[in-house]
Design an enzyme around this catalytic site. Structure first.
Site, mmCIF file in Angstrom:
data_model
loop_
_atom_site.group_PDB
_atom_site.id
_atom_site.type_symbol
_atom_site.label_atom_id
_atom_site.label_comp_id
_atom_site.label_asym_id
_atom_site.label_seq_id
_atom_site.Cartn_x
_atom_site.Cartn_y
_atom_site.Cartn_z
ATOM 1 N N GLY A 38 48.804 14.023 75.435
ATOM 2 C CA GLY A 38 47.899 15.148 75.635
ATOM 3 C C GLY A 38 47.794 15.491 77.099
ATOM 4 O O GLY A 38 48.546 14.990 77.930
ATOM 5 N N LEU A 40 44.929 16.237 80.400
ATOM 6 C CA LEU A 40 43.582 16.009 80.905
ATOM 7 C C LEU A 40 43.162 17.179 81.791
ATOM 8 O O LEU A 40 43.929 17.636 82.641
ATOM 9 C CB LEU A 40 43.567 14.705 81.715
ATOM 10 C CG LEU A 40 42.250 13.987 81.905
ATOM 11 C CD1 LEU A 40 41.618 13.628 80.565
ATOM 12 C CD2 LEU A 40 42.457 12.725 82.725
ATOM 13 N N GLU A 76 28.166 11.962 74.355
ATOM 14 C CA GLU A 76 29.077 13.105 74.221
ATOM 15 C C GLU A 76 28.432 14.271 73.474
ATOM 16 O O GLU A 76 29.073 15.290 73.252
ATOM 17 C CB GLU A 76 30.369 12.686 73.507
ATOM 18 C CG GLU A 76 31.107 11.527 74.160
ATOM 19 C CD GLU A 76 31.625 11.820 75.560
ATOM 20 O OE1 GLU A 76 31.473 12.958 76.052
ATOM 21 O OE2 GLU A 76 32.176 10.904 76.176
#
Length: 129
Positions: A38, A40, A76
């Site tokens: 992925g 960042l 989160e």
């Protein structure tokens, strides 16, 4: 009854020694370095991971108790099934090891326009000058 444990890939402020590790530290039962596929992005004081994009992101696999997973969800601001989560908690596999578990990810449309952390590492992010 055995303690329920969860594996979670962390890549930013929840990493060992980073600002928010204290939130999860009492619930950590094991730590293992890892990488996921992925990209960042920088959201300022914390990063965002977008899966399905080219690159690898460095982090740690934390094995945590159920209370630890709840503490991470709270940090989160994640609630299962809610439409307006900043992060989604999904299942992911390590890029190189036979390890899998949860990770908190950003949706690609939310990351549009955010600066990329080209190193793929929150700890080795480019310093702002």
């Amino acid at each position: 009854m055995a303690e329920r444990r969860y594996r979670v890939f962390v890549y930013g402020t929840l990493l060992t020694g980073e600002d928010n590790h204290c939130v999860v530290a009492p619930y950590v039962r094991a730590v293992c370095p890892g990488k996921v596929n992925g990209r960042l992005y920088s959201v300022g004081p914390y990063p965002a991971l977008v899966l399905g994009e080219e690159g690898e992101v460095e982090g740690e696999w934390l094995t945590v108790t159920e209370e630890g997973l709840k503490a991470m969800d709270e940090l989160e601001d994640y609630a299962e099934g809610r439409d307006d989560n900043e992060y989604e908690r999904i299942w992911v596999r390590d890029a190189h090891q036979p390890i899998e578990g949860y990770v908190y990810v950003y949706l690609p449309e939310k990351a549009a326009g955010l600066p990329i952390i080209s190193s793929g590492s929150w700890r080795r992010r480019e310093e702002k000058t």
